[in-house]
Motif scaffolding. Structure first.
Motif, PDB file in Angstrom:
ATOM      1  N   MET A   1       0.817  -1.211   0.000  1.00  0.00           N
ATOM      2  CA  MET A   1       0.000   0.000   0.000  1.00  0.00           C
ATOM      3  C   MET A   1       0.856   1.269   0.000  1.00  0.00           C
ATOM      4  O   MET A   1       0.543   2.231  -0.705  1.00  0.00           O
ATOM      5  CB  MET A   1      -0.934   0.036   1.214  1.00  0.00           C
ATOM      6  CG  MET A   1      -2.034  -0.970   1.171  1.00  0.00           C
ATOM      7  SD  MET A   1      -3.168  -0.589  -0.154  1.00  0.00           S
ATOM      8  CE  MET A   1      -3.635  -2.212  -0.648  1.00  0.00           C
ATOM      9  N   LEU A   2       1.919   1.286   0.775  1.00  0.00           N
ATOM     10  CA  LEU A   2       2.764   2.474   0.853  1.00  0.00           C
ATOM     11  C   LEU A   2       3.651   2.629  -0.379  1.00  0.00           C
ATOM     12  O   LEU A   2       4.176   3.703  -0.636  1.00  0.00           O
ATOM     13  CB  LEU A   2       3.609   2.449   2.130  1.00  0.00           C
ATOM     14  CG  LEU A   2       2.812   2.532   3.430  1.00  0.00           C
ATOM     15  CD1 LEU A   2       3.734   2.368   4.629  1.00  0.00           C
ATOM     16  CD2 LEU A   2       2.028   3.835   3.521  1.00  0.00           C
ATOM     17  N   GLY A   3       3.809   1.549  -1.133  1.00  0.00           N
ATOM     18  CA  GLY A   3       4.641   1.607  -2.330  1.00  0.00           C
ATOM     19  C   GLY A   3       3.897   1.921  -3.613  1.00  0.00           C
ATOM     20  O   GLY A   3       4.521   2.261  -4.625  1.00  0.00           O
ATOM     21  N   MET A   4       2.559   1.815  -3.604  1.00  0.00           N
ATOM     22  CA  MET A   4       1.782   2.017  -4.840  1.00  0.00           C
ATOM     23  C   MET A   4       2.034   3.375  -5.482  1.00  0.00           C
ATOM     24  O   MET A   4       2.277   3.464  -6.689  1.00  0.00           O
ATOM     25  CB  MET A   4       0.276   1.908  -4.554  1.00  0.00           C
ATOM     26  CG  MET A   4      -0.237   0.545  -4.317  1.00  0.00           C
ATOM     27  SD  MET A   4      -2.041   0.472  -4.217  1.00  0.00           S
ATOM     28  CE  MET A   4      -2.465   1.725  -3.032  1.00  0.00           C
ATOM     29  N   ALA A   5       1.924   4.420  -4.700  1.00  0.00           N
ATOM     30  CA  ALA A   5       2.059   5.774  -5.245  1.00  0.00           C
ATOM     31  C   ALA A   5       3.480   6.024  -5.751  1.00  0.00           C
ATOM     32  O   ALA A   5       3.665   6.632  -6.806  1.00  0.00           O
ATOM     33  CB  ALA A   5       1.674   6.808  -4.190  1.00  0.00           C
ATOM     34  N   ASN A   6       4.466   5.546  -5.011  1.00  0.00           N
ATOM     35  CA  ASN A   6       5.851   5.735  -5.439  1.00  0.00           C
ATOM     36  C   ASN A   6       6.123   4.960  -6.722  1.00  0.00           C
ATOM     37  O   ASN A   6       6.865   5.426  -7.589  1.00  0.00           O
ATOM     38  CB  ASN A   6       6.820   5.313  -4.334  1.00  0.00           C
ATOM     39  CG  ASN A   6       8.228   5.774  -4.616  1.00  0.00           C
ATOM     40  OD1 ASN A   6       8.457   6.925  -4.959  1.00  0.00           O
ATOM     41  ND2 ASN A   6       9.182   4.871  -4.474  1.00  0.00           N
ATOM     42  N   THR A   7       5.521   3.802  -6.853  1.00  0.00           N
ATOM     43  CA  THR A   7       5.676   3.016  -8.077  1.00  0.00           C
ATOM     44  C   THR A   7       5.120   3.778  -9.273  1.00  0.00           C
ATOM     45  O   THR A   7       5.723   3.779 -10.350  1.00  0.00           O
ATOM     46  CB  THR A   7       4.969   1.654  -7.919  1.00  0.00           C
ATOM     47  OG1 THR A   7       5.504   0.989  -6.775  1.00  0.00           O
ATOM     48  CG2 THR A   7       5.167   0.778  -9.131  1.00  0.00           C
TER      49      THR A   7
ATOM     50  N   VAL B   1       2.273  -1.399 -14.536  1.00  0.00           N
ATOM     51  CA  VAL B   1       2.145  -2.169 -15.766  1.00  0.00           C
ATOM     52  C   VAL B   1       1.786  -1.241 -16.926  1.00  0.00           C
ATOM     53  O   VAL B   1       0.927  -0.382 -16.809  1.00  0.00           O
ATOM     54  CB  VAL B   1       1.061  -3.263 -15.603  1.00  0.00           C
ATOM     55  CG1 VAL B   1       0.830  -4.004 -16.908  1.00  0.00           C
ATOM     56  CG2 VAL B   1       1.458  -4.231 -14.502  1.00  0.00           C
ATOM     57  N   ASN B   2       2.470  -1.445 -18.024  1.00  0.00           N
ATOM     58  CA  ASN B   2       2.270  -0.623 -19.203  1.00  0.00           C
ATOM     59  C   ASN B   2       2.381  -1.538 -20.425  1.00  0.00           C
ATOM     60  O   ASN B   2       3.187  -2.462 -20.430  1.00  0.00           O
ATOM     61  CB  ASN B   2       3.341   0.470 -19.256  1.00  0.00           C
ATOM     62  CG  ASN B   2       3.015   1.565 -20.220  1.00  0.00           C
ATOM     63  OD1 ASN B   2       1.974   1.555 -20.869  1.00  0.00           O
ATOM     64  ND2 ASN B   2       3.913   2.521 -20.327  1.00  0.00           N
ATOM     65  N   VAL B   3       1.607  -1.294 -21.446  1.00  0.00           N
ATOM     66  CA  VAL B   3       1.685  -2.076 -22.673  1.00  0.00           C
ATOM     67  C   VAL B   3       2.641  -1.346 -23.611  1.00  0.00           C
ATOM     68  O   VAL B   3       2.226  -0.479 -24.383  1.00  0.00           O
ATOM     69  CB  VAL B   3       0.280  -2.261 -23.307  1.00  0.00           C
ATOM     70  CG1 VAL B   3       0.369  -3.153 -24.541  1.00  0.00           C
ATOM     71  CG2 VAL B   3      -0.688  -2.837 -22.301  1.00  0.00           C
TER      72      VAL B   3
END
Length: 172
Positions: free
Chosen positions: A59-65, A72-74
């Protein structure tokens, strides 16, 4: 862009906190394995600590990611499109994602407050800890993701405007 810098500073810090939580997670799991297999006495708390801390890391890493562009990106599609088209697609995606995040933050605030008020417990082990800290971490994580999406939206609009200023029209 001061607001973007402030949001990204907070997001970066939350990513560091999430990463730092790896150490207590590893410690708890190592202690559990030692206690279970060497001492023959499994802990009551390691299972609950491990899933709560792992959830907090996520949860704490989502925004930083999102900030560092690692969601995920195509690439097959984005590599063949122009920068302008990619920016417009990002803007549309962020605008569609914002209402979902608002709903999640609202619902998670209700969950966290209700769990705090009632003293709700997990009910998953004999340890049975209070659950509001985990719900609060979810709330913080999705709130930070919402802020980072706003920052990404501001950056995307800024890119689009600068692209327009260079070319005269965004529709060229």
């Amino acid at each position: 862009m001061k607001i973007v810098n402030l949001i990204e500073k907070v997001t970066r810090f939350s990513g560091y906190v999430g990463a730092a939580l790896s150490f207590p997670l590893i410690g708890a799991l190592v202690y559990e394995v030692f206690s279970r297999y060497i001492l023959g006495r499994p802990t009551l708390w390691a299972f609950e600590v491990s899933y709560m801390v792992m959830g907090a890391i996520f949860m704490l890493g989502m925004a930083n990611t999102l900030r560092i562009g690692q969601h995920v990106n195509v690439d097959v599609m984005t590599n063949i499109m122009s920068e302008k088209t990619n920016t417009i697609i990002k803007i549309i995606g962020y605008l569609l994602f914002i209402p979902i995040l608002i709903w999640l933050v609202f619902e998670l605030s209700n969950y966290a407050f209700s769990a705090f008020e009632s003293g709700e417990r997990s009910g998953r082990s004999a340890w049975n800890p209070i659950i509001w800290p985990a719900y609060s971490t979810w709330l913080i994580g999705f709130s930070l993701l919402f802020l980072q999406v706003l920052a990404e939206l501001i950056k995307a609009f800024s890119t689009l405007i600068s692209y327009r200023n260079k070319r005269g029209s965004i529709y060229e």
